[in-house]
Design a protein around this motif. Structure first.
Motif, PDB file in Angstrom:
ATOM      1  N   LEU A 103       0.915  -1.153   0.096  1.00 50.09           N
ATOM      2  CA  LEU A 103      -0.060   0.010   0.330  1.00 50.09           C
ATOM      3  C   LEU A 103       0.826   1.295   0.104  1.00 50.09           C
ATOM      4  CD1 LEU A 103      -2.754   1.432   0.240  1.00 50.09           C
ATOM      5  CD2 LEU A 103      -2.541   0.940   2.785  1.00 50.09           C
ATOM      6  N   THR A 104       1.987   1.424   0.746  1.00 48.74           N
ATOM      7  CA  THR A 104       2.815   2.483   0.728  1.00 48.74           C
ATOM      8  C   THR A 104       3.222   2.765  -0.499  1.00 48.74           C
ATOM      9  OG1 THR A 104       4.654   0.895   1.558  1.00 48.74           O
ATOM     10  CG2 THR A 104       3.298   2.058   3.181  1.00 48.74           C
ATOM     11  N   ASP A 105       3.792   1.791  -1.428  1.00 51.57           N
ATOM     12  CA  ASP A 105       4.336   2.007  -2.613  1.00 51.57           C
ATOM     13  C   ASP A 105       3.441   2.418  -3.641  1.00 51.57           C
ATOM     14  OD1 ASP A 105       6.792   1.179  -1.976  1.00 51.57           O
ATOM     15  OD2 ASP A 105       6.791  -0.908  -2.474  1.00 51.57           O
ATOM     16  N   ALA A 106       2.147   1.958  -3.449  1.00 51.36           N
ATOM     17  CA  ALA A 106       1.145   2.481  -4.333  1.00 51.36           C
ATOM     18  C   ALA A 106       0.513   3.852  -4.139  1.00 51.36           C
ATOM     19  CB  ALA A 106      -0.034   1.515  -4.115  1.00 51.36           C
ATOM     20  N   HIS A 109       3.388   6.237  -5.502  1.00 51.81           N
ATOM     21  CA  HIS A 109       3.013   6.679  -6.907  1.00 51.81           C
ATOM     22  C   HIS A 109       1.804   7.407  -7.351  1.00 51.81           C
ATOM     23  CE1 HIS A 109       6.240   3.721  -8.145  1.00 51.81           C
ATOM     24  NE2 HIS A 109       6.020   3.081  -7.455  1.00 51.81           N
ATOM     25  N   PHE A 110       0.699   6.983  -6.314  1.00 54.23           N
ATOM     26  CA  PHE A 110      -0.400   7.726  -6.621  1.00 54.23           C
ATOM     27  C   PHE A 110      -0.290   9.384  -6.267  1.00 54.23           C
ATOM     28  CE2 PHE A 110      -4.632   9.198  -5.136  1.00 54.23           C
ATOM     29  CZ  PHE A 110      -5.298   8.830  -6.202  1.00 54.23           C
ATOM     30  N   TYR A 111       0.300   9.565  -5.383  1.00 59.73           N
ATOM     31  CA  TYR A 111       0.639  11.012  -4.950  1.00 59.73           C
ATOM     32  C   TYR A 111       1.458  11.725  -5.936  1.00 59.73           C
ATOM     33  CZ  TYR A 111      -1.870   9.773  -0.533  1.00 59.73           C
ATOM     34  OH  TYR A 111      -2.927   9.409   0.251  1.00 59.73           O
ATOM     35  N   ALA A 112       2.525  10.984  -6.189  1.00 58.47           N
ATOM     36  CA  ALA A 112       3.449  11.438  -7.315  1.00 58.47           C
ATOM     37  C   ALA A 112       3.464  11.578  -8.650  1.00 58.47           C
ATOM     38  CB  ALA A 112       4.828  10.935  -6.857  1.00 58.47           C
ATOM     39  N   ARG A 113       1.979  11.299  -9.116  1.00 60.61           N
ATOM     40  CA  ARG A 113       1.589  10.981 -10.526  1.00 60.61           C
ATOM     41  C   ARG A 113       1.759  12.185 -11.088  1.00 60.61           C
ATOM     42  NH1 ARG A 113      -3.015  11.218  -7.326  1.00 60.61           N
ATOM     43  NH2 ARG A 113      -4.801  12.410  -8.254  1.00 60.61           N
ATOM     44  N   PHE A 114       1.606  13.299 -10.640  1.00 60.20           N
ATOM     45  CA  PHE A 114       1.850  14.731 -11.197  1.00 60.20           C
ATOM     46  C   PHE A 114       3.176  15.104 -11.291  1.00 60.20           C
ATOM     47  CE2 PHE A 114      -2.514  14.961  -9.124  1.00 60.20           C
ATOM     48  CZ  PHE A 114      -3.115  14.876 -10.270  1.00 60.20           C
ATOM     49  N   ILE A 145       1.071  11.175   5.737  1.00 58.77           N
ATOM     50  CA  ILE A 145       0.383  10.150   6.528  1.00 58.77           C
ATOM     51  C   ILE A 145      -1.009  10.113   5.771  1.00 58.77           C
ATOM     52  CG2 ILE A 145      -0.980   9.514   8.888  1.00 58.77           C
ATOM     53  CD1 ILE A 145       2.177   9.613   8.883  1.00 58.77           C
ATOM     54  N   PRO A 146      -1.218   8.780   5.372  1.00 53.42           N
ATOM     55  CA  PRO A 146      -2.804   8.704   4.609  1.00 53.42           C
ATOM     56  C   PRO A 146      -3.760   8.331   5.674  1.00 53.42           C
ATOM     57  CG  PRO A 146      -1.327   6.673   4.504  1.00 53.42           C
ATOM     58  CD  PRO A 146      -0.645   7.974   5.025  1.00 53.42           C
ATOM     59  N   VAL A 147      -4.789   9.270   5.738  1.00 53.06           N
ATOM     60  CA  VAL A 147      -5.998   9.083   6.542  1.00 53.06           C
ATOM     61  C   VAL A 147      -7.139   8.988   5.694  1.00 53.06           C
ATOM     62  CG1 VAL A 147      -7.377  10.279   8.248  1.00 53.06           C
ATOM     63  CG2 VAL A 147      -4.979  10.802   8.027  1.00 53.06           C
ATOM     64  N   PRO A 148      -7.794   7.795   6.091  1.00 53.65           N
ATOM     65  CA  PRO A 148      -9.145   7.128   5.116  1.00 53.65           C
ATOM     66  C   PRO A 148     -10.190   8.388   5.368  1.00 53.65           C
ATOM     67  CG  PRO A 148      -8.270   5.334   6.449  1.00 53.65           C
ATOM     68  CD  PRO A 148      -7.654   6.730   7.082  1.00 53.65           C
ATOM     69  N   LYS A 149     -10.704   8.639   4.199  1.00 50.63           N
ATOM     70  CA  LYS A 149     -11.796   9.558   4.278  1.00 50.63           C
ATOM     71  C   LYS A 149     -13.184   9.026   4.718  1.00 50.63           C
ATOM     72  CE  LYS A 149      -9.985  12.035   0.463  1.00 50.63           C
ATOM     73  NZ  LYS A 149     -10.135  12.364  -1.290  1.00 50.63           N
ATOM     74  N   LYS A 150     -13.177   7.544   4.756  1.00 50.00           N
ATOM     75  CA  LYS A 150     -14.459   6.995   4.999  1.00 50.00           C
ATOM     76  C   LYS A 150     -14.162   5.511   5.763  1.00 50.00           C
ATOM     77  CE  LYS A 150     -15.080   5.425   0.514  1.00 50.00           C
ATOM     78  NZ  LYS A 150     -16.189   5.396  -0.792  1.00 50.00           N
ATOM     79  N   SER A 151     -14.905   4.982   6.143  1.00 51.42           N
ATOM     80  CA  SER A 151     -14.677   3.810   7.009  1.00 51.42           C
ATOM     81  C   SER A 151     -14.380   2.424   6.191  1.00 51.42           C
ATOM     82  CB  SER A 151     -16.123   3.541   7.925  1.00 51.42           C
ATOM     83  OG  SER A 151     -17.081   3.121   6.828  1.00 51.42           O
ATOM     84  N   SER A 152     -15.071   2.329   4.900  1.00 51.78           N
ATOM     85  CA  SER A 152     -14.535   1.297   3.924  1.00 51.78           C
ATOM     86  C   SER A 152     -13.797   2.064   2.794  1.00 51.78           C
ATOM     87  CB  SER A 152     -16.154   0.647   3.429  1.00 51.78           C
ATOM     88  OG  SER A 152     -16.688   1.485   3.058  1.00 51.78           O
ATOM     89  N   ARG A 160      -6.989  10.347   2.421  1.00 50.94           N
ATOM     90  CA  ARG A 160      -6.441  12.076   2.492  1.00 50.94           C
ATOM     91  C   ARG A 160      -5.235  12.052   2.991  1.00 50.94           C
ATOM     92  NH1 ARG A 160     -10.147  13.451   5.555  1.00 50.94           N
ATOM     93  NH2 ARG A 160     -11.358  14.118   3.829  1.00 50.94           N
ATOM     94  N   PRO A 161      -4.205  12.699   2.047  1.00 53.14           N
ATOM     95  CA  PRO A 161      -2.842  12.723   2.366  1.00 53.14           C
ATOM     96  C   PRO A 161      -2.384  13.933   3.443  1.00 53.14           C
ATOM     97  CG  PRO A 161      -3.246  13.668   0.153  1.00 53.14           C
ATOM     98  CD  PRO A 161      -4.283  12.980   0.671  1.00 53.14           C
ATOM     99  N   VAL A 162      -2.251  13.808   4.634  1.00 52.92           N
ATOM    100  CA  VAL A 162      -1.831  14.799   5.606  1.00 52.92           C
ATOM    101  C   VAL A 162      -0.593  14.778   5.694  1.00 52.92           C
ATOM    102  CG1 VAL A 162      -2.204  15.477   7.937  1.00 52.92           C
ATOM    103  CG2 VAL A 162      -4.042  14.171   6.734  1.00 52.92           C
ATOM    104  N   ALA A 163       0.043  16.095   5.402  1.00 54.93           N
ATOM    105  CA  ALA A 163       1.630  16.167   5.669  1.00 54.93           C
ATOM    106  C   ALA A 163       1.849  16.644   6.856  1.00 54.93           C
ATOM    107  CB  ALA A 163       1.898  17.316   4.540  1.00 54.93           C
ATOM    108  N   LEU A 164       2.920  16.224   7.404  1.00 57.24           N
ATOM    109  CA  LEU A 164       3.260  16.311   8.814  1.00 57.24           C
ATOM    110  C   LEU A 164       4.867  16.909   8.398  1.00 57.24           C
ATOM    111  CD1 LEU A 164       2.596  13.031  10.797  1.00 57.24           C
ATOM    112  CD2 LEU A 164       1.288  15.273  10.502  1.00 57.24           C
ATOM    113  N   THR A 165       4.635  18.080   8.871  1.00 57.06           N
ATOM    114  CA  THR A 165       5.953  19.132   8.203  1.00 57.06           C
ATOM    115  C   THR A 165       6.721  19.520   9.575  1.00 57.06           C
ATOM    116  OG1 THR A 165       4.703  20.288   6.763  1.00 57.06           O
ATOM    117  CG2 THR A 165       6.918  21.162   7.226  1.00 57.06           C
ATOM    118  N   PRO A 166       8.297  19.504   9.757  1.00 58.51           N
ATOM    119  CA  PRO A 166       8.694  19.812  10.833  1.00 58.51           C
ATOM    120  C   PRO A 166       8.489  21.167  11.294  1.00 58.51           C
ATOM    121  CG  PRO A 166      10.193  18.560   9.379  1.00 58.51           C
ATOM    122  CD  PRO A 166       8.973  18.819   8.494  1.00 58.51           C
TER     123      PRO A 166
END
Length: 223
Positions: A103-106, A109-114, A145-152, A160-166
């Protein structure tokens, strides 16, 4: 005792709480009835029934007071929502995450497709030789950090990609933002609400609705 057993993460499971209390009440009724019937004492049976009815009324009164206590302070919205959740037995289902190791590799690639479609190489300006350059190689790394938008979750778009910046990068971004704001011209579009102090999306929505409703006040107009 029953409430503590049915409480999880400061939230009381009303169905489990009610089931345990009613089961205990039924057991007490059966025990009292069996013992009094075996002894043949009608007076003891009436006393047991009266005592049980009194205990039920006191338990209902205590539960009602605990519910009313959530709404005494109108300024404490968090406690008011807890009271509403206790009344309606509202519980949010925890989002289920995929345990697949790929899942992490997928997601990468999904977030970096642009970025993969961008063929223009990034260029950095060469600073003058007499300037002191501050390199932040270790602080500019951002954790996604990928946070699920819904239960399923059914697709990668449900995360939802949540960026944790230093912290040091957040401070630097605020300093750069303040510097950029000072360079903005005063003649900005009055309908621009981005990068302007004391402006938010609420102002954008209010202004848009005001313009639309004002325009609809005229005859033969539409939006």
């Amino acid at each position: 005792m029953f409430r503590e057993a049915a409480t999880y993460s400061n939230t009381t499971d009303l169905e489990e709480y009610t089931s345990s209390v009613t089961s205990y009440i039924g057991k007490c009724i059966d025990d009292a009835r069996d013992s009094t019937f075996k002894e043949g004492d009608k007076t003891a049976l009436r006393k047991a029934r009266a005592k049980l009815s009194r205990a039920i009324r006191e338990a209902k009164r205590a539960h009602g007071q605990s519910i009313h206590s959530h709404f005494r302070d109108s300024g404490d919205t968090r406690r008011m929502w807890q009271g509403i959740q206790a009344i309606t037995n509202y519980r949010t289902a925890p989002p289920a995450c995929d345990s697949d190791a790929t899942l992490t590799d997928a997601l990468n690639h999904f977030y970096a497709r642009f970025e993969t479609q961008n063929s223009v190489a990034a260029r950095k300006t060469t600073p003058p030789s007499d300037d002191q350059v501050l390199c932040l190689t270790a602080a500019d790394a951002t954790t996604i950090i990928p946070v699920p938008k819904k239960s399923s979750v059914s697709s990668l778009n449900d995360y939802r990609p949540v960026a944790l910046t230093p912290i040091i990068m957040k401070c630097l971004e605020r300093l750069v933002m303040r510097y950029i704001k000072t360079l903005l011209p005063p003649s900005l579009d009055p309908l621009q609400f981005v990068y302007r102090p004391n402006c938010s999306t609420d102002d954008t929505i209010s202004t848009t609705l005001h313009l639309a409703l004002t325009h609809l006040d005229n005859r033969d107009t539409y939006v």
